[in-house]
Enzyme design. Structure first.
Site, short mmCIF file in Angstrom:
data_model
loop_
_atom_site.label_atom_id
_atom_site.label_comp_id
_atom_site.label_asym_id
_atom_site.label_seq_id
_atom_site.Cartn_x
_atom_site.Cartn_y
_atom_site.Cartn_z
N ALA A 111 0.86 -1.19 0.00
CA ALA A 111 0.00 0.00 0.00
C ALA A 111 0.89 1.23 0.00
O ALA A 111 2.10 1.13 0.21
CB ALA A 111 -0.90 -0.01 1.23
N LYS A 112 0.33 2.37 -0.24
CA LYS A 112 1.08 3.61 -0.16
C LYS A 112 0.10 4.76 -0.04
O LYS A 112 -1.03 4.67 -0.53
CB LYS A 112 1.93 3.80 -1.43
CG LYS A 112 3.09 4.74 -1.25
CD LYS A 112 4.27 4.04 -0.60
CE LYS A 112 5.44 4.95 -0.37
NZ LYS A 112 6.62 4.20 0.11
#
Ligand code: NAD
Length: 422
Positions: A111-112
């Site tokens: 994720a980011k």
């Protein structure tokens, strides 16, 4: 892999990621359905939220959280604060996190996050309000078992403390394991701060062993003297490497006999820059990248080795401390020159590995000694290096494609075993 594309396309992070992904998927004979599943992020959250600035005005900020895959565990990835953050960039970084966690075989997906803002021009109060409101906007989608953020460019331990506090206030209990990269006093891990640099040093040690090159006197040039670069440089100097060049955004340093990194760190602390350091001569930062050395470590930013300079790189090993420093076109040029590349998803995975340790310690409520963290970190990186180079040999591909193939194989296998929920 090379086709004729513009520089703009070459440096688009999503295109760069997708080019490697498609190539590795073809090599892996990835079945069509899994190819489609893994090529796109599974969730993209965009939020626009108001924050009151110090002068009383309301400003509306845009934030992203992209979850690429949670097949192997909760999402994991940093939050970036920068004026030029784009959804494409966050997407690319989220998928890189999936592959990075899978390469080092830790139980996280990718994720980011990002918020479009300029932290350099904002007060601490404004940054705190942006962070708390952004956290509140995405609160349903993060959590120790869902998605665990960490610092990235423009964010730090303080940002993580605010996120942890905001999340905990909503949950009506302290939940330290919702983020990593926290201060030690509130659930941070010993060894986290220098973990990425330590990992870079470890994979370089392994590469020298693999290539049967001596460590003593091995010449190293780094780009970036921040968290990753300065820690890698210090640990490598202490281990016998000779750091001959350092490139920063405002200038560079060169000393063929080796730069004393302890003295340079003190100089930078006193003066706020590496420039005018007495223990080295001034050098052009771009030229340093193409100066002869055994190990070149880009540890600053994306897209520094491109079609414009790759043919002039004279290092035997490129160890990617930064995320995405080499474009896909440059990859092919480096491969032709038989330069041994330790790809970012392996070389800088020490940071996420220590983040994993932090998450484990928070959930255990039992904190490890620094030596334990360092030993376990180095063991994981040594094993992962071995896995990647063996995969490269077995499939006759370069290290980057091998790292992608290994990671994609692991993620695809997890999806197959879980099956598709309908
Ligand atoms: P940082 O902000 O601490 O350091 C970056 C350094 O690079 C700074 O000293 C900056 O002045 C310098 N720099 C910026 N532009 C430059 C340029 N054009 N030329 C030369 N130097 C330049 O950041 P960091 O945490 O060290 O991260 C560096 C890279 O490593 C980023 O790509 C980041 O995504 C990646 N990374 C960091 C971690 C981590 O744990 N910090 C983990 C994995 C990957």
């Amino acid at each position: 892999m090379a086709t004729t594309i513009s520089l703009e396309q070459e440096i688009n992070p999503w295109e760069a990621q997708a080019a490697r992904f498609d190539y590795a998927a073809r090599k892996l004979n990835l079945e069509d359905g899994l190819w489609k599943v893994l090529r796109q992020p599974s969730r993209e959250i965009i939020v626009h939220f108001p924050v009151q600035m110090d002068d009383g005005r309301f400003e509306v900020f845009t934030g992203y959280r992209v979850q690429h895959s949670q097949a192997r565990g909760p999402g994991k990835g940093g939050i970036r604060y920068a004026p030029d953050v784009t959804l494409d960039e966050v997407r690319a970084l989220a998928s890189w996190m999936t592959w990075k966690c899978a390469v080092v075989n830790i139980p996280f997906g990718g994720a980011k996050g990002g918020v479009i803002c300029d932290p350099k021009t904002m007060s601490q109060g404004e940054l705190e309000r942006v962070t708390r409101r952004y956290t509140a906007e995405i609160i349903d989608f993060i959590g120790p078992e869902k998605d665990v953020p960490a610092p990235d460019l423009g964010t730090n331990e303080q940002t993580m403390a605010w996120i942890m506090d905001t999340y905990s206030m909503h949950m009506r209990q302290t939940v330290t394991s919702v983020v990593t990269g926290k201060p030690l006093s509130i659930g941070g891990s010993r060894g986290r701060r220098e973990a990425t640099g330590r990992g870079v040093r470890k994979v370089c040690d392994e590469a020298l062993r693999f290539l049967e090159m001596p460590r003593e006197g091995c010449r190293v040039i780094l780009q970036g003297f921040g968290n990753v670069g300065s820690n890698a440089a210090r640990l490598m100097m202490e281990a016998g490497y000779k750091i001959i060049g350092i490139a920063e955004y405002d200038g560079g340093l060169f000393n063929r006999d080796g730069i004393d990194i302890h003295a340079l760190a003190e100089h930078r602390l006193r003066n706020g820059t590496i420039l005018d350091f007495r223990g080295a001569e001034a050098a052009d930062p771009d030229e340093l990248l193409t100066t002869e050395c055994e190990v070149l470590i880009p540890a600053a930013m994306e897209n520094v080795i491109t079609s414009r300079n790759a043919d002039r790189i004279k290092a035997r090993i490129v160890a990617e401390g930064a995320n995405g420093p080499t474009t896909a076109v440059a990859d092919d040029i480096l491969a032709e020159k038989r330069i041994f590349v330790i790809p970012d998803i392996l070389a800088n995975a020490g940071g996420v590995t220590a983040s994993y340790f932090e998450w484990v310690q928070d959930r255990q409520g039992y904190f490890w000694k620094e030596d334990t963290v360092n030993e376990r970190l180095e063991a994981i990186l040594a094993d992962s290096f071995e896995d990647v180079v063996r995969y490269a040999e077995a499939h006759a591909v370069n290290n980057r494609i091998a790292a992608y193939m290994l990671a994609m194989d692991r993620v695809a296998f997890a999806i197959k075993q879980r099956g598709i929920y309908a």
